[in-house]
Design a protein around this motif. Sequence first.
Motif, PDB file in Angstrom:
ATOM      1  N   SER A  90       0.819  -1.210   0.000  1.00 52.88           N
ATOM      2  CA  SER A  90       0.000   0.000   0.000  1.00 52.88           C
ATOM      3  C   SER A  90       0.855   1.263   0.000  1.00 52.88           C
ATOM      4  O   SER A  90       0.380   2.344  -0.357  1.00 52.88           O
TER       5      SER A  90
ATOM      6  N   PHE B   2     -10.377  -8.777   5.101  1.00 53.35           N
ATOM      7  CA  PHE B   2     -11.288  -7.977   4.290  1.00 53.35           C
ATOM      8  C   PHE B   2     -12.182  -8.908   3.495  1.00 53.35           C
ATOM      9  O   PHE B   2     -11.707  -9.881   2.900  1.00 53.35           O
TER      10      PHE B   2
ATOM     11  N   LEU C 194     -15.014  -9.230   0.453  1.00 54.71           N
ATOM     12  CA  LEU C 194     -15.652  -8.645  -0.723  1.00 54.71           C
ATOM     13  C   LEU C 194     -17.009  -9.308  -0.887  1.00 54.71           C
ATOM     14  O   LEU C 194     -17.098 -10.520  -1.072  1.00 54.71           O
TER      15      LEU C 194
ATOM     16  N   SER D   2     -22.411  -6.571  -2.509  1.00 55.74           N
ATOM     17  CA  SER D   2     -22.656  -5.127  -2.541  1.00 55.74           C
ATOM     18  C   SER D   2     -21.481  -4.358  -3.143  1.00 55.74           C
ATOM     19  O   SER D   2     -21.636  -3.211  -3.586  1.00 55.74           O
ATOM     20  N   HIS D   3     -20.264  -4.987  -3.158  1.00 53.79           N
ATOM     21  CA  HIS D   3     -19.090  -4.345  -3.735  1.00 53.79           C
ATOM     22  C   HIS D   3     -18.878  -4.716  -5.203  1.00 53.79           C
ATOM     23  O   HIS D   3     -18.094  -4.076  -5.891  1.00 53.79           O
TER      24      HIS D   3
ATOM     25  N   THR E  24     -15.204  -4.322  -9.307  1.00 51.28           N
ATOM     26  CA  THR E  24     -15.745  -3.886  -8.023  1.00 51.28           C
ATOM     27  C   THR E  24     -15.757  -2.364  -7.916  1.00 51.28           C
ATOM     28  O   THR E  24     -15.219  -1.652  -8.766  1.00 51.28           O
ATOM     29  N   ASP E  25     -16.350  -1.904  -6.824  1.00 49.41           N
ATOM     30  CA  ASP E  25     -16.247  -0.486  -6.504  1.00 49.41           C
ATOM     31  C   ASP E  25     -14.909  -0.237  -5.810  1.00 49.41           C
ATOM     32  O   ASP E  25     -14.104  -1.155  -5.617  1.00 49.41           O
ATOM     33  N   ILE E  26     -14.674   0.985  -5.403  1.00 51.63           N
ATOM     34  CA  ILE E  26     -13.364   1.374  -4.879  1.00 51.63           C
ATOM     35  C   ILE E  26     -13.051   0.730  -3.527  1.00 51.63           C
ATOM     36  O   ILE E  26     -11.906   0.738  -3.065  1.00 51.63           O
ATOM     37  N   SER E  27     -14.044   0.132  -2.895  1.00 51.30           N
ATOM     38  CA  SER E  27     -13.817  -0.453  -1.573  1.00 51.30           C
ATOM     39  C   SER E  27     -12.792  -1.582  -1.592  1.00 51.30           C
ATOM     40  O   SER E  27     -12.213  -1.904  -0.555  1.00 51.30           O
ATOM     41  N   VAL E  28     -12.537  -2.162  -2.777  1.00 52.22           N
ATOM     42  CA  VAL E  28     -11.557  -3.242  -2.841  1.00 52.22           C
ATOM     43  C   VAL E  28     -10.165  -2.758  -2.441  1.00 52.22           C
ATOM     44  O   VAL E  28      -9.306  -3.548  -2.016  1.00 52.22           O
TER      45      VAL E  28
ATOM     46  N   ASN F 291      -9.446  -1.351   0.124  1.00 56.20           N
ATOM     47  CA  ASN F 291      -9.261  -1.628   1.549  1.00 56.20           C
ATOM     48  C   ASN F 291      -8.474  -2.912   1.771  1.00 56.20           C
ATOM     49  O   ASN F 291      -7.894  -3.103   2.847  1.00 56.20           O
TER      50      ASN F 291
END
Length: 245
Positions: free
Chosen positions: A99, A115, A117, A120-121, A208-212, A214
């Motif tokens: 990261s 985490f 997934l 919803s993602h 996916t959305d940007i939450s990946v 994380n």
Amino acid sequence: GTQSPTNPAPWVWTRNPALCVLDYMTRSRSDGGMGLDRTLFDSASFTTAANDCDDAIATASGGNIARYSCSGLYSYTDAPADVLGRLFATCDGTTYLTSSGKIGFRVGKYRAPVFTLTASHILGISDFSQGNDKLAAFNEVSPVYLSPLHNFTQIEGQAVIDATNQGVNGRIARQLQLDMVDNFPQARRLAKIYLKKGNPRWKGTIRTDISVLNAFANDADGTYRPIAIVYPELGINDASDLVKV
């Protein structure tokens, strides 16, 4: 004494693959390495990997050995990709981007995901399938390693077999070349990992959305972890590796 990356005076000989990988990549080209700047690498991840390699693993014959060790030679004229490939093979090693934007390193030791997934993602999926196709699949792996009992010549060890799969598809065998492994327990452990990773329950592409992102926020301590994917529509509830983002 205390080890310093910039002062080779107190350095000691080691068979630890993670330390050998870091040394090879940062050692000067004139001294047989790749000559990469040490600041490119994530020290914490290499420390974690080195500690994982040193884990004491009980053997069937009694006693303990390190989870992973390496033993071998390379020529200064060998291609770096070949040398790294042989070193990585001793520990199921993989580099990855941390990261913080540095090069991290991990070895074959399972850790639980932190985490998850979920549906919803997930915005879409493509090229999804259960396992490999028949041209890529295999159900038997024989490790080829250096045997001290045979004057350190390469021998083929006892195969690791997926008997259930063989009962359905017949015998599909492969060899796993381990030029720098000199004991059968480690060679067999690596063959089991190779068989498992080479025949995934699921593979494909997930949008996916940007939450990946994380998933990458959990490596600050130098520890790589897989992600969990829960997607009821396909019956997926597994720990998975991110191959590419």
